[in-house]
Enzyme design. Structure first.
Site, mmCIF file in Angstrom:
data_model
loop_
_atom_site.group_PDB
_atom_site.id
_atom_site.type_symbol
_atom_site.label_atom_id
_atom_site.label_comp_id
_atom_site.label_asym_id
_atom_site.label_seq_id
_atom_site.Cartn_x
_atom_site.Cartn_y
_atom_site.Cartn_z
ATOM 1 N N GLY A 88 38.562 22.887 3.177
ATOM 2 C CA GLY A 88 38.116 23.904 2.209
ATOM 3 C C GLY A 88 39.092 24.000 1.050
ATOM 4 C CG HIS A 89 43.033 25.486 1.729
ATOM 5 N ND1 HIS A 89 43.179 25.478 3.089
ATOM 6 C CD2 HIS A 89 43.147 26.787 1.342
ATOM 7 C CE1 HIS A 89 43.382 26.713 3.529
ATOM 8 N NE2 HIS A 89 43.359 27.533 2.484
ATOM 9 C CD GLN A 136 46.941 37.927 1.208
ATOM 10 O OE1 GLN A 136 47.393 37.620 0.115
ATOM 11 N NE2 GLN A 136 45.842 37.360 1.692
ATOM 12 C CB VAL A 193 34.425 23.315 2.907
ATOM 13 C CG1 VAL A 193 34.400 22.063 3.768
ATOM 14 C CG2 VAL A 193 34.488 22.961 1.425
HETATM 15 P P1 AMP Z 1 43.775 31.136 2.063
HETATM 16 O O1 AMP Z 1 44.798 30.066 2.248
HETATM 17 O O2 AMP Z 1 42.982 31.439 3.286
HETATM 18 O O3 AMP Z 1 44.323 32.344 1.361
HETATM 19 O O4 AMP Z 1 42.706 30.526 1.049
HETATM 20 C C1 AMP Z 1 43.083 30.002 -0.193
HETATM 21 C C2 AMP Z 1 41.844 29.723 -1.001
HETATM 22 O O5 AMP Z 1 41.041 28.768 -0.318
HETATM 23 C C3 AMP Z 1 40.977 30.967 -1.207
HETATM 24 O O6 AMP Z 1 40.457 30.964 -2.527
HETATM 25 C C4 AMP Z 1 39.900 30.787 -0.189
HETATM 26 O O7 AMP Z 1 38.695 31.431 -0.519
HETATM 27 C C5 AMP Z 1 39.728 29.276 -0.192
HETATM 28 N N1 AMP Z 1 39.100 28.839 1.049
HETATM 29 C C6 AMP Z 1 39.473 29.156 2.317
HETATM 30 N N2 AMP Z 1 38.601 28.625 3.202
HETATM 31 C C7 AMP Z 1 37.658 27.982 2.483
HETATM 32 C C8 AMP Z 1 36.481 27.231 2.828
HETATM 33 N N3 AMP Z 1 36.093 27.068 4.078
HETATM 34 N N4 AMP Z 1 35.748 26.706 1.813
HETATM 35 C C9 AMP Z 1 36.123 26.886 0.522
HETATM 36 N N5 AMP Z 1 37.211 27.564 0.136
HETATM 37 C C10 AMP Z 1 37.965 28.103 1.105
#
Ligand code: AMP
Length: 279
Positions: free
Chosen positions: A36-37, A61, A176
């Site tokens: 996803g990232h 957070q 994703v």
């Molecule tokens: P995090 O590391 O969880 O703070 O996420 C960092 C970024 O990656 C944020 O903008 C999330 O929305 C995005 N993100 C996390 N999981 C997914 C995913 N499965 N698909 C797309 N973007 C994602």
């Protein structure tokens, strides 16, 4: 690929890029990176001359009873993923770099931050908005990329960027998923085998809700059906399943709507959402 571990180093690099007239794409993350990232980084790579990824587990957070201490951290693997997805730099500051002694300010996006997840995680979105504003000011990107997976976060960041006249385009990117429908999340690593087996039911419940909405069923009926389906999981605690306006996160008034849910499987809180369309 450069790794900047101080604010000074990241600012120097980003300002050099800006002086060279390069567009900058920025992907803020908390690390423990997955596909996803990677999709956000690749999108930033396509649309900008330079790409920076931040990896920072933001203590502000997390609530006092949440998973800050045990949140997965895997910098070596993250670094490889960033390089493979085309990042030019990683900003990897310490907590003291971001919040030095005496730090006292915060950003409050009123209203939007109290709804949905905000009702269950008081202060969470204040922490998110505060760190995102600081990171945007450090990198001063042309475009910043956020996943629709965290839909409320995306809406709040857009509102903040608009309200505070930030000179940065906020780009939302599709969720994703695993083959079985589960949205990728760093927190999926917490799930036991049994919980992992149950987790795809979240997306399935949302799909059912989306279908009912398309058929013209009222909001209450859609929300009840999603909750019933999730309740059948037995072990799940449902924080909410709500149909909302995609901008105000309040009750939808026009044709556009979004269905969001938050569910706890054991100690792991998972969120997901889908767009809704009437026929
Ligand atoms: P995090 O590391 O969880 O703070 O996420 C960092 C970024 O990656 C944020 O903008 C999330 O929305 C995005 N993100 C996390 N999981 C997914 C995913 N499965 N698909 C797309 N973007 C994602």
């Amino acid at each position: 690929m450069t790794v900047a571990s101080t604010k000074k180093a990241m600012v120097a690099l980003a300002r050099r890029w800006a002086r060279q007239g390069r567009s900058i794409g920025f992907v803020p993350t908390m690390g423990s990176l997955h596909e996803g990232h990677a999709s956000l980084i690749r999108r930033a790579r396509k649309e900008n001359a330079r790409v920076a990824v931040s990896i920072f587990v933001n203590p502000k957070q997390f609530g006092p009873d949440e998973d800050y201490a045990r949140y997965p951290r895997s910098f070596a693997a993250d670094r490889r993923l960033c390089a493979a997805a085309g990042a030019d730099a990683i900003y990897h500051p310490t907590v003291e770099q971001v919040y030095p002694p005496g730090f006292a300010s915060s950003v409050e996006v009123a209203g939007l931050s109290e709804r949905l997840c905000g009702a269950f995680r008081p202060g969470h979105f204040r922490g998110v908005a505060t760190v995102v504003l600081k990171l945007l000011e450090t990198v001063r990107p042309t475009r910043a990329y956020f996943g629709e997976k965290d839909f409320q976060q995306l809406v709040i960041v857009r509102r903040m960027a608009d309200d505070l006249d930030l000179d940065c385009r906020i780009v939302g990117c599709p969720t994703v998923r695993e083959k079985d429908g589960l949205a990728l999340s760093s927190r999926n690593a917490y799930l036991s085998d049994e919980e992992r087996g149950a987790a795809p039911a979240i997306r399935a419940a949302l799909e059912l809700g989306a279908k009912l909405w398309t058929e013209g069923k009222p909001r209450e009926r859609v929300e009840a059906a999603v909750k019933e389906t999730l309740a059948a999981l037995g072990s799940a605690t449902i924080d909410y399943a709500s149909v909302v306006d995609p901008e105000t996160l309040a009750e939808p008034t026009g044709p556009r709507a979004r269905l969001l849910a938050a569910v706890r499987l054991g100690r792991t809180r998972l969120i997901d959402n889908l767009p809704l369309r009437r026929r």
